[in-house]
Design a protein around this motif. Structure first.
Motif, PDB file in Angstrom:
ATOM      1  N   VAL A 162     -19.615  19.159  39.304  1.00 41.17           N
ATOM      2  CA  VAL A 162     -19.125  18.812  40.647  1.00 41.17           C
ATOM      3  C   VAL A 162     -18.932  19.570  41.697  1.00 41.17           C
ATOM      4  O   VAL A 162     -18.944  20.658  41.306  1.00 41.17           O
ATOM      5  N   LYS A 163     -19.114  19.206  42.950  1.00 43.00           N
ATOM      6  CA  LYS A 163     -18.896  19.931  44.188  1.00 43.00           C
ATOM      7  C   LYS A 163     -17.882  19.153  45.015  1.00 43.00           C
ATOM      8  O   LYS A 163     -18.381  17.977  45.316  1.00 43.00           O
ATOM      9  N   THR A 164     -16.835  19.657  45.122  1.00 42.59           N
ATOM     10  CA  THR A 164     -15.653  18.749  46.037  1.00 42.59           C
ATOM     11  C   THR A 164     -15.567  19.263  47.276  1.00 42.59           C
ATOM     12  O   THR A 164     -15.536  20.613  47.584  1.00 42.59           O
ATOM     13  N   THR A 165     -15.130  18.425  48.194  1.00 43.40           N
ATOM     14  CA  THR A 165     -14.633  18.910  49.554  1.00 43.40           C
ATOM     15  C   THR A 165     -13.409  17.838  49.710  1.00 43.40           C
ATOM     16  O   THR A 165     -13.253  16.887  49.468  1.00 43.40           O
ATOM     17  N   PHE A 166     -12.449  18.411  50.977  1.00 45.33           N
ATOM     18  CA  PHE A 166     -11.559  17.511  51.358  1.00 45.33           C
ATOM     19  C   PHE A 166     -11.146  17.645  52.659  1.00 45.33           C
ATOM     20  O   PHE A 166     -11.411  18.770  53.115  1.00 45.33           O
ATOM     21  N   VAL A 167     -10.687  16.923  53.420  1.00 46.68           N
ATOM     22  CA  VAL A 167     -10.174  16.918  54.745  1.00 46.68           C
ATOM     23  C   VAL A 167      -8.761  16.527  54.736  1.00 46.68           C
ATOM     24  O   VAL A 167      -8.430  15.291  54.367  1.00 46.68           O
ATOM     25  N   GLU A 168      -7.804  17.378  55.309  1.00 46.69           N
ATOM     26  CA  GLU A 168      -6.406  17.159  55.212  1.00 46.69           C
ATOM     27  C   GLU A 168      -5.801  16.472  56.407  1.00 46.69           C
ATOM     28  O   GLU A 168      -6.638  16.733  57.546  1.00 46.69           O
ATOM     29  N   SER A 169      -4.753  16.085  56.440  1.00 49.34           N
ATOM     30  CA  SER A 169      -4.022  15.675  57.988  1.00 49.34           C
ATOM     31  C   SER A 169      -4.725  14.637  58.554  1.00 49.34           C
ATOM     32  O   SER A 169      -4.807  14.727  59.813  1.00 49.34           O
ATOM     33  N   VAL A 170      -5.424  13.527  57.965  1.00 49.62           N
ATOM     34  CA  VAL A 170      -6.257  12.690  58.478  1.00 49.62           C
ATOM     35  C   VAL A 170      -5.105  11.555  58.886  1.00 49.62           C
ATOM     36  O   VAL A 170      -4.880  10.795  57.952  1.00 49.62           O
ATOM     37  N   PRO A 171      -5.002  11.045  60.286  1.00 46.97           N
ATOM     38  CA  PRO A 171      -4.216  10.141  60.682  1.00 46.97           C
ATOM     39  C   PRO A 171      -4.810   8.724  60.169  1.00 46.97           C
ATOM     40  O   PRO A 171      -5.987   8.636  59.940  1.00 46.97           O
ATOM     41  N   GLU A 172      -4.010   7.866  59.463  1.00 49.51           N
ATOM     42  CA  GLU A 172      -4.535   6.462  59.338  1.00 49.51           C
ATOM     43  C   GLU A 172      -5.053   5.758  60.472  1.00 49.51           C
ATOM     44  O   GLU A 172      -4.401   5.530  61.545  1.00 49.51           O
ATOM     45  N   GLY A 173      -6.102   5.014  60.335  1.00 50.52           N
ATOM     46  CA  GLY A 173      -6.679   4.332  61.444  1.00 50.52           C
ATOM     47  C   GLY A 173      -7.910   4.860  61.741  1.00 50.52           C
ATOM     48  O   GLY A 173      -8.998   5.037  61.117  1.00 50.52           O
ATOM     49  N   ALA A 174      -8.316   4.641  63.090  1.00 57.75           N
ATOM     50  CA  ALA A 174      -9.930   5.187  63.721  1.00 57.75           C
ATOM     51  C   ALA A 174     -10.275   6.654  63.192  1.00 57.75           C
ATOM     52  O   ALA A 174     -11.310   6.599  62.832  1.00 57.75           O
ATOM     53  N   ASP A 175      -9.357   7.194  63.177  1.00 57.46           N
ATOM     54  CA  ASP A 175      -9.626   8.919  62.775  1.00 57.46           C
ATOM     55  C   ASP A 175     -10.217   8.934  61.376  1.00 57.46           C
ATOM     56  O   ASP A 175     -11.269   9.698  61.054  1.00 57.46           O
ATOM     57  N   SER A 176      -9.675   8.126  60.545  1.00 57.29           N
ATOM     58  CA  SER A 176      -9.943   7.911  59.038  1.00 57.29           C
ATOM     59  C   SER A 176     -10.966   7.491  58.991  1.00 57.29           C
ATOM     60  O   SER A 176     -12.130   7.985  58.264  1.00 57.29           O
ATOM     61  N   GLU A 177     -11.620   6.457  59.459  1.00 62.95           N
ATOM     62  CA  GLU A 177     -12.984   5.714  59.496  1.00 62.95           C
ATOM     63  C   GLU A 177     -14.178   6.872  59.979  1.00 62.95           C
ATOM     64  O   GLU A 177     -15.108   6.895  59.080  1.00 62.95           O
ATOM     65  N   ARG A 178     -13.666   7.629  60.888  1.00 64.05           N
ATOM     66  CA  ARG A 178     -14.717   8.643  61.295  1.00 64.05           C
ATOM     67  C   ARG A 178     -14.951   9.743  60.389  1.00 64.05           C
ATOM     68  O   ARG A 178     -16.091  10.091  59.839  1.00 64.05           O
ATOM     69  N   VAL A 179     -13.858   9.968  59.696  1.00 64.21           N
ATOM     70  CA  VAL A 179     -13.801  11.462  58.474  1.00 64.21           C
ATOM     71  C   VAL A 179     -14.532  10.585  57.285  1.00 64.21           C
ATOM     72  O   VAL A 179     -15.379  11.331  56.744  1.00 64.21           O
TER      73      VAL A 179
END
Length: 360
Positions: A64-81
């Motif tokens: 496996v190769k993992t990645t993460f994005v932290e502190s993502v607001p719920e809503g439109a920003d999360s869809e983009r991420v």
């Protein structure tokens, strides 16, 4: 982790049935993405998820190769991420907050060959599953200790958002306390955030000023515990062991253990045996764990805690077994019955003993 635990988690991850997702990743690592609502930090909800990610990496190594994005607001920003993680080639994506549900569903439709797993929601699709822990089992156990140790018969909860998941935990905590001390009342302050140390601290201090001498939380920082220790009262960690932040106040913690589940889900995707479903893992499945008890916990409280912990894990006791009454005294679950999962997942009322009303 022993073989029995792994097999249980494998069952939870629904790896036994062949699906349309073929094992196309044998020659290259499975790319796995995670979306986090708060900073990884070193305590709480997001920290526990990231520990699960790291355990999966340790278990599966170069597969496996993992990645993460932290502190993502719920809503439109999360869809983009979420959309970017899918576009970048991640074939398994975990979105780890309730408010990511609709954005995850939307992106899943656009990427039918990517597997999406959403934490704490209720929607599923051909390539979308959901998962959560029965951490209300842990909340009930915390209540047992609180009920034994409170001197004011007033407990406090620093709460995040008024969703069924959080309401379940407040109610379970209260009923656990009432099992030891029927006169218990619980005060709740909503901070409308998963992670806001300043608001959490202010709420904790207000609850203490209102007479609460044992605090619980459904938020992500150790601020509640730190305020409790400064004011000379007790509190519990939540989602992870927070004892290092307030060793005198921290009585124990209800923690989430995601590593085994993440490992088995990734293995299922690689094998082509993943299928959508709903996962609710608790003490029995080792997805909920209780951290060590503080030496300040009296022997009778520790005994009651351990006995009920074993009973919950064995399936001989359920925190929401009847009689369960709402604030008005109306019976919601009759004696001899257990609240069905569908009702637990949509819980929208306080039980007797919880003061105030749920925000709309």
């Amino acid at each position: 982790m022993n073989r029995r635990k792994l097999l249980t988690l494998a069952t939870l991850a629904a790896v036994v049935a062949v699906s349309a997702f073929s094992p196309a990743y044998a020659q290259e690592p499975l790319k796995v993405g995670f979306v986090y609502v708060g900073p990884v930090g070193d305590a709480g909800w997001t920290y526990a998820h990231d520990q699960g990610r790291l355990e999966m990496e340790k278990n599966l190594g170069a597969k496996v190769k993992t990645t993460f994005v932290e502190s993502v607001p719920e809503g439109a920003d999360s869809e983009r991420v979420i959309r970017k993680l899918a576009a970048d080639g991640n074939k398994l994506i975990f979105t780890t907050s309730f408010g990511y549900m609709n954005p995850t569903e939307k992106v899943a439709k656009a990427f039918p060959n990517v597997v999406f797993q959403h934490a704490t929601g209720f929607k599923t699709a051909k390539n979308l599953g959901n998962y959560e822990t029965r951490i209300y089992e842990g909340a009930y156990l915390l209540g047992i200790i609180a009920g034994k140790m409170t001197k004011t018969k007033t407990l406090g909860v620093v709460a995040s958002f008024p969703i069924p998941e959080v309401i379940r935990n407040i109610n379970a905590f209260t009923m656990g306390a009432q099992s030891q001390n029927p006169g218990i009342k619980t005060k709740v302050i909503w901070v409308n955030s998963w992670y806001d140390p300043a608001k959490e601290r202010q709420a904790a201090e207000t609850l203490i000023a209102q007479g609460a001498d044992v605090l619980n939380q459904n938020t992500d920082s150790p601020a509640t515990l730190q305020a409790a220790q400064e004011k000379g009262v007790y509190a519990f960690g939540w989602d992870s062991d927070m004892s290092k932040f307030a060793p005198k106040a921290h009585l124990t913690a209800a923690t989430n253990n995601w590593g085994g589940y993440y490992t088995e889900t990734a293995k299922a995707v690689m094998a082509g045996t993943w299928k959508p479903g709903e996962v609710h893992g608790g003490l029995k499945e080792d997805m909920v764990r209780m951290s060590p008890l503080n030496s300040a916990v009296p022997a009778d409280a520790a005994k009651a805690f351990e006995e009920k912990k074993k009973a919950i894990a064995a399936g001989t006791f359920h925190p929401f077994q009847g009689p369960v009454k709402d604030q008005s005294g109306a019976v919601k679950v009759a004696a001899g019955s257990v609240m069905p999962m569908k009702d637990l997942l949509s819980l929208n009322y306080y039980v007797q003993g919880v003061e105030g009303s749920i925000p709309k």
